[in-house]
Design an enzyme around this catalytic site. Structure first.
Site, short mmCIF file in Angstrom:
data_model
loop_
_atom_site.label_atom_id
_atom_site.label_comp_id
_atom_site.label_asym_id
_atom_site.label_seq_id
_atom_site.Cartn_x
_atom_site.Cartn_y
_atom_site.Cartn_z
N HIS A 130 0.80 -1.22 0.00
CA HIS A 130 0.00 0.00 0.00
C HIS A 130 0.84 1.28 0.00
O HIS A 130 0.71 2.14 -0.86
CB HIS A 130 -0.90 0.05 1.25
CG HIS A 130 -1.72 -1.16 1.49
ND1 HIS A 130 -2.91 -1.41 0.84
CD2 HIS A 130 -1.52 -2.21 2.32
CE1 HIS A 130 -3.42 -2.55 1.28
NE2 HIS A 130 -2.61 -3.07 2.17
O1 RIB Z 1 -4.56 -0.62 5.37
C1 RIB Z 1 -3.22 -0.53 4.96
C2 RIB Z 1 -2.45 0.44 5.81
O2 RIB Z 1 -2.50 0.01 7.17
C3 RIB Z 1 -0.95 0.50 5.45
O3 RIB Z 1 -0.46 1.79 5.70
C4 RIB Z 1 -0.35 -0.49 6.40
O4 RIB Z 1 1.02 -0.19 6.68
C5 RIB Z 1 -1.18 -0.28 7.62
O5 RIB Z 1 -0.67 0.87 8.31
#
Ligand code: RIB
Ligand code: CA
Length: 316
Positions: free
Chosen positions: A248
């Site tokens: 992500h």
């Molecule tokens: O949902 C994904 C996010 O939540 C990303 O930033 C991961 O590192 C967690 O923090």
């Protein structure tokens, strides 16, 4: 054109780690500093993990400031963290990297954010890829912070489906009041990169093989972290492509380098802070049913090939 300056706000974590390495190693970026916050793990682990990753790629010169230990107004997450939950499985406490030799900075992350932007003479993009607790705390400490930050690119939120609950994505869910403050603060330029985009920029086991074959620390660690993420996603959150996982946070950094890696639409976004089933939901007004004017650009698509190529080229 000079390097683009940025500050990353992280809860390192396996995908935060890839974002840190991409920001620290790409020649067109200058990672001014990293701030850490309670999220994937307690903030002390997020700080240690960030230091470990920067040491591993010989960028211990980049300062790390530790931030908020708990959500802005709540005593804990809407559902307190427990061993074996989703974030514990995907991230754990310590990343599997050599213990850090470098040390965090003495100052608090929120003070670093406020003072850096108060005194900034050039554009510094703020890239929060964690719960928005530090950013909201900076706004509480200094309301002018919203005027001083020229651009935010944040990983968080979801329109089609959540990951932590059916309706909420983790970063927003973990501190919904902080997220609501940030979206309503009047920042001039917010880009939101939700699960709707990150789940289209999937990294596969074959991509991990290519990353590992680069023979660099960044390539090896990105492969290691992503292979772990793929294992967990195959087990409990299978993606549309088998044996793949989203990374992500790194997609936000790739967007700084190649804006076209995500596809954006302008909408009004607000955050649900109540509701047994909906707390932490980002309400994205795609059909203009509410009275709110668009307050951010939302990514609904991503180019996985360009994303992975950016990782491979930068980490080679
Ligand atoms: O949902 C994904 C996010 O939540 C990303 O930033 C991961 O590192 C967690 O923090
Ligand atoms: Ca994160």
């Amino acid at each position: 054109m000079g390097k683009q300056k940025l500050i990353l706000d992280v809860d390192t974590g396996t995908d935060d780690a890839v974002a840190v390495m991409l920001a620290a190693l790409h020649p067109d970026l200058e990672l001014v500093g990293v701030t850490t916050v309670n999220g994937n793990a307690e903030v002390r682990y997020c700080t240690e993990n960030t230091l470990r990753v920067l040491d591993a790629i010989d960028r211990s010169d980049i300062p790390v400031f530790e931030g908020q230990r708990k959500p802005l107004v709540r005593d804990d997450f809407p559902v307190p963290r427990f061993d074996g939950d989703l974030t514990d499985k995907i991230h754990g406490k310590y990343l599997d990297v050599a213990p850090a030799s470098s040390k965090k900075q003495q100052g608090h992350a929120v003070e670093f954010l406020v003072e850096t932007y108060r005194n900034a003479s050039e554009e510094i993009i703020l890239v929060p890829v964690a719960p928005l607790t530090n950013i909201a705390a900076a706004l509480v400490a200094e309301p002018k912070f919203a005027d001083w930050v020229p651009r935010i690119v944040l990983m968080g939120g979801a329109h089609l489906h959540g990951n932590t609950t059916p309706s909420a994505e983790f970063n927003i869910w973990a501190d919904p009041e902080a997220a609501r403050i940030v979206f309503a603060a009047g920042f001039a330029d917010i880009t939101m990169v939700p699960l709707d985009a990150t789940h289209k920029a999937l990294v596969t086991l074959d991509d991990c093989k290519k990353l590992r074959s680069l023979g660099t620390a960044a390539g090896r660690l990105t492969a290691q972290f992503t292979e772990h993420r793929i294992g967990v996603h195959d087990e409990i959150q299978r993606m549309d492509i088998a044996h793949s996982a989203p990374v992500h946070d790194a997609l936000c950094i790739a967007h700084l380098l190649h804006p076209e890696v995500i596809t954006l639409e302008e909408h009004h976004v607000d955050v649900e802070c109540e509701g047994r089933l909906t707390v932490g939901q980002t309400v994205i007004d795609t059909r203009k049913r509410g009275r709110g004017q668009p307050n951010c650009k939302v990514a609904f698509d991503a180019d996985a090939g360009l994303f992975v190529d950016t990782l491979i080229k930068t980490f080679s």
